[in-house]
Design an enzyme around this catalytic site. Sequence first.
Site, PDB file in Angstrom:
ATOM      1  N   ASP A 175       5.222  -5.156  -4.246  1.00  0.00           N
ATOM      2  CA  ASP A 175       4.479  -5.208  -2.984  1.00  0.00           C
ATOM      3  C   ASP A 175       4.455  -6.599  -2.369  1.00  0.00           C
ATOM      4  O   ASP A 175       4.663  -7.608  -3.052  1.00  0.00           O
ATOM      5  CB  ASP A 175       3.023  -4.787  -3.228  1.00  0.00           C
ATOM      6  CG  ASP A 175       2.911  -3.308  -3.500  1.00  0.00           C
ATOM      7  OD1 ASP A 175       3.954  -2.660  -3.687  1.00  0.00           O
ATOM      8  OD2 ASP A 175       1.765  -2.812  -3.538  1.00  0.00           O
ATOM      9  N   HIS A 318       4.271  -7.387  -7.979  1.00  0.00           N
ATOM     10  CA  HIS A 318       4.341  -8.127  -6.709  1.00  0.00           C
ATOM     11  C   HIS A 318       5.469  -9.152  -6.788  1.00  0.00           C
ATOM     12  O   HIS A 318       5.408 -10.068  -7.616  1.00  0.00           O
ATOM     13  CB  HIS A 318       3.013  -8.835  -6.437  1.00  0.00           C
ATOM     14  CG  HIS A 318       1.879  -7.874  -6.234  1.00  0.00           C
ATOM     15  ND1 HIS A 318       1.268  -7.232  -7.281  1.00  0.00           N
ATOM     16  CD2 HIS A 318       1.283  -7.436  -5.101  1.00  0.00           C
ATOM     17  CE1 HIS A 318       0.322  -6.436  -6.803  1.00  0.00           C
ATOM     18  NE2 HIS A 318       0.310  -6.533  -5.484  1.00  0.00           N
TER      19      HIS A 318
END
Length: 436
Positions: A175, A318
């Site tokens: 993300d 991430h």
Amino acid sequence: MDNDVERELRRKKQRQIRMRQKQQQLRRRRYMKLGTYCVAFVLAVIFVVRGVIMPVVHSFGGSSPEERVEVQAKTVQADPNAAVRQPLKGQGDLSKATELTPGWHDDENGRWYQNADHTYYAGGFQEIDGTTYCFSDNGYLETGWITKGVKDYYFDDDGSYNPEMRRKMLALTFDDGPGQYTDTLLDILEANGAKATFFMQGQNVGLYPDTVKRMVQMGCDIGSHSWDHPMTLKTIGLDSVAKQFKDTDDALIEVCGQAATVARAPYGEWNQDVIDTVGKPFFMWSLDSMDWSYRDAELDYNEVMNGDLTDGTIILMHDIHEPSVQACQRIIPDLVAQGYKLVTVSELAAAKGVTLQNASYSDFWDSSLASGNVAGYNGGSDSLMSSGDGSGGESSGDESSGEADYSDGSEGEFGDGADAYSDGGEDSGSEYTDGE
Ligand code: NI
């Protein structure tokens, strides 16, 4: 006297006329002969080109007549994984003699099966005497892991399909990027034959256009994580929601030619109105690496490797954090070494028999599929052949079942289970330290 001379002259003239006629006749015959030779030559050239040169060129170019036969046969049949009956003809089959009897045969290249109609099976799965086998494009029996579409199938040493062996699949998702470490992550994925899903912020897309293009080339899923990560989609109004995702799609189309096919809500904060407004399948996760909190490659690694890696798990990470990418230097090859197949969320859905809807997905575990809570699940996830082995047996998985099966009790089903997830305790508004 006069008469004699005249007669003589007349005869001479007639002789000359006859000779001329004969010469013309000879010339005409010569022309006709020449014409015939010419026609014969042209025909011979055509014959040689079509009969000899073209097949040779084709066989080098890779589309021999037999292959064409195979392609035609394949388009006719419903199951793309099924074998076709290949006629015993052509250059590729020299080792397969037509006089042999129907049944199994062995030659220096392996085992193959001849049918009574002088064909052999090639290029897919085929049930023979109750056992399913896999035949190569050349018609030889294959063993070990065979990949068809998004799925892998295992064939024992004797060539028989082993439904007990299932390659577990995981979907790594990243993300908030793309960022400065994303390209390194793509290197790691590529080196390990793995794919991932990237839920990107629209505002970052234009900063790393080549990275995004590379994701597409590698077959990764292009995901939208909104334009600038607002807190939260549930309260900014649906017009703003629409703009967040429209702007991100525009940025993606600009750099890689395609809009996002999947989406993830910032902070996992979504409701059905948000999903309907965006019009894409939304993804949560079932394993949070906690990398947004740890910022430590060792801790990230342990969190993932010691987590619940049940077949069908979606892992949250991430790619904007350097330790996360460093952790992936070990996570990705180690998962592959443990036999996992690392796929995108859309591949995972397809492999599990799920047609993605505008709904939220957290995992594709057998237990979740069986519970009826996965939108778009078509039942009987992985039938090997449309006709093939019993429907129920496989999806409910004889394999994994043992222990991990009901491990997902905690899953925040549908409804904005978001709150149950990690990001809750975030403080500093400036950085994206959120759970996702
Ligand atoms: Ni996020």
